[in-house]
Design a protein around this motif. Structure first.
Motif, mmCIF file in Angstrom:
data_model
loop_
_atom_site.group_PDB
_atom_site.id
_atom_site.type_symbol
_atom_site.label_atom_id
_atom_site.label_comp_id
_atom_site.label_asym_id
_atom_site.label_seq_id
_atom_site.Cartn_x
_atom_site.Cartn_y
_atom_site.Cartn_z
ATOM 1 N N VAL A 163 7.398 -0.959 -7.686
ATOM 2 C CA VAL A 163 6.926 -0.162 -6.556
ATOM 3 C C VAL A 163 7.996 0.889 -6.276
ATOM 4 C CG1 VAL A 163 6.334 -0.215 -4.100
ATOM 5 C CG2 VAL A 163 5.626 -2.101 -5.601
ATOM 6 N N THR A 203 9.543 5.454 2.072
ATOM 7 C CA THR A 203 8.095 5.315 2.097
ATOM 8 C C THR A 203 7.595 5.059 0.679
ATOM 9 O OG1 THR A 203 8.018 6.905 3.914
ATOM 10 C CG2 THR A 203 5.942 6.457 2.781
ATOM 11 N N ILE A 204 6.707 4.092 0.528
ATOM 12 C CA ILE A 204 6.141 3.788 -0.787
ATOM 13 C C ILE A 204 5.252 4.951 -1.218
ATOM 14 C CG2 ILE A 204 4.558 2.273 -2.057
ATOM 15 C CD1 ILE A 204 5.610 -0.007 -0.265
ATOM 16 N N PHE A 205 5.498 5.475 -2.446
ATOM 17 C CA PHE A 205 4.668 6.574 -2.937
ATOM 18 C C PHE A 205 3.976 6.245 -4.253
ATOM 19 C CE2 PHE A 205 8.661 7.465 -5.082
ATOM 20 C CZ PHE A 205 8.281 7.969 -6.320
ATOM 21 N N GLN A 206 4.329 5.124 -4.910
ATOM 22 C CA GLN A 206 3.654 4.777 -6.153
ATOM 23 C C GLN A 206 3.798 3.279 -6.427
ATOM 24 O OE1 GLN A 206 5.270 6.610 -9.712
ATOM 25 N NE2 GLN A 206 3.278 6.584 -10.718
ATOM 26 N N LYS A 255 0.846 -1.197 0.000
ATOM 27 C CA LYS A 255 0.000 0.000 0.000
ATOM 28 C C LYS A 255 0.880 1.246 0.000
ATOM 29 C CE LYS A 255 -3.834 -2.402 0.986
ATOM 30 N NZ LYS A 255 -3.625 -3.569 0.197
ATOM 31 N N ILE A 256 0.352 2.300 -0.614
ATOM 32 C CA ILE A 256 1.048 3.589 -0.580
ATOM 33 C C ILE A 256 1.120 4.061 0.864
ATOM 34 C CG2 ILE A 256 0.847 6.023 -1.263
ATOM 35 C CD1 ILE A 256 -0.239 4.981 -3.967
#
Length: 192
Positions: free
Chosen positions: A158, A139-142, A119-120
């Motif tokens: 990711v 941090t995942i952003f896309q 998840k974002i």
């Protein structure tokens, strides 16, 4: 698994065919948008300047003052990650002179069976093959919509924004990425 990549990679091409006269930046240099990267002469200027030089130094200086070289400028703020030319080199209009990156990110390759857990906004921890002892938080952003078939397994890319970018980080470095998909709070009580 994954790798370090530029968020935005910009290739800089010459405005016309010609010859590189003077280079002002090297790979790794931080530059601002509008900064002059190099000077180049168009094919016409090269012919005129070479002809003037064969006549006399005075004729050459006269043309040099009235027919200035082209300035190739940086289109964005960022780092030069590729210098593909040397002074005196003849270039065509499609020759890549420089490549720039605005910032570096980590890109994880996630198997189709695991993509539903991603998840974002989730935290990620990146370790590099070349710097085993260093962990970088991000941090995942896309999460990209289109997967790729790699050896009959669908892989999704990711993108992870890094909390801080160490000075040793380079584009195309191989990384191992751990993504935190759940966190449990545990109540710890003393035994006595």
């Amino acid at each position: 698994t994954g790798q370090i990549e530029p968020l935005n990679r910009v290739e800089i091409l010459p405005p016309s065919s010609g010859r590189i006269e003077k280079i002002f930046v090297e790979e790794g240099a931080l530059v601002k948008a509008g900064e002059v990267l190099c000077l180049m002469s168009s094919s016409d200027r090269v012919a005129i300047m070479d002809a003037a030089r064969s006549i006399s130094e005075e004729e050459y200086k006269k043309w040099e003052e009235s027919y200035k070289p082209i300035k190739v400028i940086a289109p964005i703020n960022g780092r030069i990650i590729l210098r593909n030319v040397v002074e005196g080199q003849t270039v065509g209009a499609s020759t890549v002179l420089f490549a720039m990156s605005d910032t570096l990110i980590a890109v994880a390759s996630v198997d189709e069976s695991d993509i539903g857990k991603i998840k974002i906004g989730q935290s990620a921890f990146i370790s590099l093959d070349s710097y085993h002892d260093t962990k970088i938080r991000g941090t995942i952003f896309q999460i990209l919509d289109e997967g790729k078939n790699v050896s009959n397994v669908i892989i999704y890319k990711v993108k992870i924004k890094l909390d801080n970018i160490p000075s040793f980080l380079r584009s195309q470095m191989t990384s191992n990425i751990k993504i935190m998909i759940a966190r449990r709070k545990v109540l710890a009580l003393p035994l006595n």
